[in-house]
Design a protein around this motif. Structure first.
Motif, PDB file in Angstrom:
ATOM      1  N   ARG A  19      43.622 -46.960 -47.070  1.00  0.00           N
ATOM      2  CA  ARG A  19      42.508 -47.404 -46.226  1.00  0.00           C
ATOM      3  C   ARG A  19      41.224 -47.222 -47.012  1.00  0.00           C
ATOM      4  O   ARG A  19      41.034 -46.204 -47.680  1.00  0.00           O
ATOM      5  CB  ARG A  19      42.466 -46.613 -44.925  1.00  0.00           C
ATOM      6  N   THR A  20      40.351 -48.223 -46.909  1.00  0.00           N
ATOM      7  CA  THR A  20      39.086 -48.174 -47.628  1.00  0.00           C
ATOM      8  C   THR A  20      38.078 -49.103 -46.953  1.00  0.00           C
ATOM      9  O   THR A  20      38.410 -49.832 -46.028  1.00  0.00           O
ATOM     10  CB  THR A  20      39.277 -48.579 -49.109  1.00  0.00           C
ATOM     11  N   TYR A  21      36.863 -49.046 -47.441  1.00  0.00           N
ATOM     12  CA  TYR A  21      35.831 -49.967 -46.984  1.00  0.00           C
ATOM     13  C   TYR A  21      35.867 -51.179 -47.901  1.00  0.00           C
ATOM     14  O   TYR A  21      35.612 -51.070 -49.093  1.00  0.00           O
ATOM     15  CB  TYR A  21      34.456 -49.296 -47.038  1.00  0.00           C
ATOM     16  N   ILE A  22      36.202 -52.341 -47.330  1.00  0.00           N
ATOM     17  CA  ILE A  22      36.302 -53.566 -48.117  1.00  0.00           C
ATOM     18  C   ILE A  22      35.798 -54.749 -47.298  1.00  0.00           C
ATOM     19  O   ILE A  22      36.243 -54.965 -46.181  1.00  0.00           O
ATOM     20  CB  ILE A  22      37.755 -53.815 -48.602  1.00  0.00           C
ATOM     21  N   GLY A  23      34.801 -55.431 -47.843  1.00  0.00           N
ATOM     22  CA  GLY A  23      34.308 -56.623 -47.161  1.00  0.00           C
ATOM     23  C   GLY A  23      32.803 -56.685 -47.133  1.00  0.00           C
ATOM     24  O   GLY A  23      32.105 -55.763 -47.574  1.00  0.00           O
ATOM     25  N   ILE A  24      32.310 -57.807 -46.581  1.00  0.00           N
ATOM     26  CA  ILE A  24      30.867 -58.055 -46.552  1.00  0.00           C
ATOM     27  C   ILE A  24      30.303 -58.171 -45.143  1.00  0.00           C
ATOM     28  O   ILE A  24      29.092 -58.101 -44.952  1.00  0.00           O
ATOM     29  CB  ILE A  24      30.516 -59.329 -47.355  1.00  0.00           C
ATOM     30  N   ASP A  26      29.445 -56.942 -41.280  1.00  0.00           N
ATOM     31  CA  ASP A  26      28.978 -55.649 -40.761  1.00  0.00           C
ATOM     32  C   ASP A  26      30.121 -54.739 -40.322  1.00  0.00           C
ATOM     33  O   ASP A  26      30.122 -53.547 -40.649  1.00  0.00           O
ATOM     34  CB  ASP A  26      28.006 -55.850 -39.596  1.00  0.00           C
ATOM     35  N   ASP A  27      31.097 -55.280 -39.579  1.00  0.00           N
ATOM     36  CA  ASP A  27      32.197 -54.432 -39.116  1.00  0.00           C
ATOM     37  C   ASP A  27      33.075 -53.970 -40.276  1.00  0.00           C
ATOM     38  O   ASP A  27      33.656 -52.886 -40.232  1.00  0.00           O
ATOM     39  CB  ASP A  27      33.034 -55.133 -38.038  1.00  0.00           C
ATOM     40  N   GLU A  28      33.165 -54.749 -41.353  1.00  0.00           N
ATOM     41  CA  GLU A  28      33.938 -54.343 -42.531  1.00  0.00           C
ATOM     42  C   GLU A  28      33.209 -53.234 -43.304  1.00  0.00           C
ATOM     43  O   GLU A  28      33.842 -52.364 -43.890  1.00  0.00           O
ATOM     44  CB  GLU A  28      34.169 -55.537 -43.459  1.00  0.00           C
ATOM     45  N   ASN A  31      33.699 -49.993 -40.962  1.00  0.00           N
ATOM     46  CA  ASN A  31      35.044 -49.513 -40.636  1.00  0.00           C
ATOM     47  C   ASN A  31      36.011 -49.701 -41.795  1.00  0.00           C
ATOM     48  O   ASN A  31      36.050 -50.765 -42.412  1.00  0.00           O
ATOM     49  CB  ASN A  31      35.596 -50.272 -39.424  1.00  0.00           C
ATOM     50  N   GLN A  32      36.801 -48.678 -42.043  1.00  0.00           N
ATOM     51  CA  GLN A  32      37.826 -48.794 -43.071  1.00  0.00           C
ATOM     52  C   GLN A  32      38.900 -49.789 -42.644  1.00  0.00           C
ATOM     53  O   GLN A  32      39.162 -49.955 -41.452  1.00  0.00           O
ATOM     54  CB  GLN A  32      38.472 -47.440 -43.344  1.00  0.00           C
ATOM     55  N   GLN A  33      39.497 -50.416 -43.643  1.00  0.00           N
ATOM     56  CA  GLN A  33      40.581 -51.357 -43.405  1.00  0.00           C
ATOM     57  C   GLN A  33      41.760 -51.008 -44.307  1.00  0.00           C
ATOM     58  O   GLN A  33      41.606 -50.325 -45.313  1.00  0.00           O
ATOM     59  CB  GLN A  33      40.125 -52.778 -43.743  1.00  0.00           C
ATOM     60  N   ARG A  75      33.798 -48.002 -51.878  1.00  0.00           N
ATOM     61  CA  ARG A  75      33.290 -49.065 -50.998  1.00  0.00           C
ATOM     62  C   ARG A  75      33.226 -50.325 -51.847  1.00  0.00           C
ATOM     63  O   ARG A  75      32.638 -50.310 -52.923  1.00  0.00           O
ATOM     64  CB  ARG A  75      31.902 -48.732 -50.463  1.00  0.00           C
ATOM     65  N   PHE A  76      33.817 -51.392 -51.343  1.00  0.00           N
ATOM     66  CA  PHE A  76      33.940 -52.620 -52.115  1.00  0.00           C
ATOM     67  C   PHE A  76      33.508 -53.819 -51.281  1.00  0.00           C
ATOM     68  O   PHE A  76      33.919 -53.950 -50.132  1.00  0.00           O
ATOM     69  CB  PHE A  76      35.393 -52.822 -52.567  1.00  0.00           C
ATOM     70  N   ALA A  77      32.701 -54.671 -51.879  1.00  0.00           N
ATOM     71  CA  ALA A  77      32.330 -55.919 -51.213  1.00  0.00           C
ATOM     72  C   ALA A  77      33.457 -56.940 -51.380  1.00  0.00           C
ATOM     73  O   ALA A  77      33.810 -57.648 -50.440  1.00  0.00           O
ATOM     74  CB  ALA A  77      31.020 -56.463 -51.768  1.00  0.00           C
ATOM     75  N   LEU A  78      34.016 -56.986 -52.584  1.00  0.00           N
ATOM     76  CA  LEU A  78      34.997 -58.022 -52.896  1.00  0.00           C
ATOM     77  C   LEU A  78      36.342 -57.445 -53.312  1.00  0.00           C
ATOM     78  O   LEU A  78      36.407 -56.449 -54.038  1.00  0.00           O
ATOM     79  CB  LEU A  78      34.482 -58.915 -54.029  1.00  0.00           C
ATOM     80  N   LEU A  79      37.392 -58.117 -52.900  1.00  0.00           N
ATOM     81  CA  LEU A  79      38.750 -57.769 -53.289  1.00  0.00           C
ATOM     82  C   LEU A  79      38.922 -57.915 -54.807  1.00  0.00           C
ATOM     83  O   LEU A  79      39.637 -57.130 -55.432  1.00  0.00           O
ATOM     84  CB  LEU A  79      39.723 -58.694 -52.546  1.00  0.00           C
TER      85      LEU A  79
END
Length: 130
Positions: A19-24, A26-28, A31-33, A75-79
């Protein structure tokens, strides 16, 4: 027993679920995914086969622990970035000749099980020819 000269081992780490923070969105960001990481590592296992001891083998446990710590604390914006960073962790081990990393982000798209990014790296081996 015949002498061992060049045996390429292929180590597969399958379905490492983190589980990590991934995405751009607000909810991503808040919240960890879940992410699912698959790795294929190739290295020359000749010495490990001959010596039959852990010190001569590529320690996949050490590599996996580094990946877990990095991904879970990151924390990552992009895969794509996360995939490259994991690949860099693996390739930092000199024994690794080649590696492939695929990271899935489950439920990233509606009507899809997941979206994944794959990257591969190969170490340039010295052929001894100059």
């Amino acid at each position: 027993m015949q002498p061992v000269s060049d045996f390429t081992a292929e180590i597969k780490i399958k379905n490492l679920r983190l589980r990590t923070y991934i995405g751009i969105k607000d909810d991503e960001i808040r919240n960890q995914q879940d992410v699912v990481i698959n790795v294929i590592i190739q290295y020359d296992a000749s010495k490990a086969i001959t010596d039959n001891c852990i010190e001569s083998a590529l320690n996949y446990r050490t590599i996996t622990k580094k990946i877990i710590q990095y991904v879970q604390e990151g924390r990552f914006a992009l895969l794509e970035r996360m995939t490259q960073d994991v690949l860099d962790i693996i390739m930092s081990h000199e024994q690794v000749n080649e590696a492939r990393v695929e990271i899935d982000k489950p439920h990233a798209l509606r009507f899809s099980d997941s979206v994944s990014v794959s990257l591969m790296a190969r170490r340039e081996l010295d052929s001894g020819l100059n």
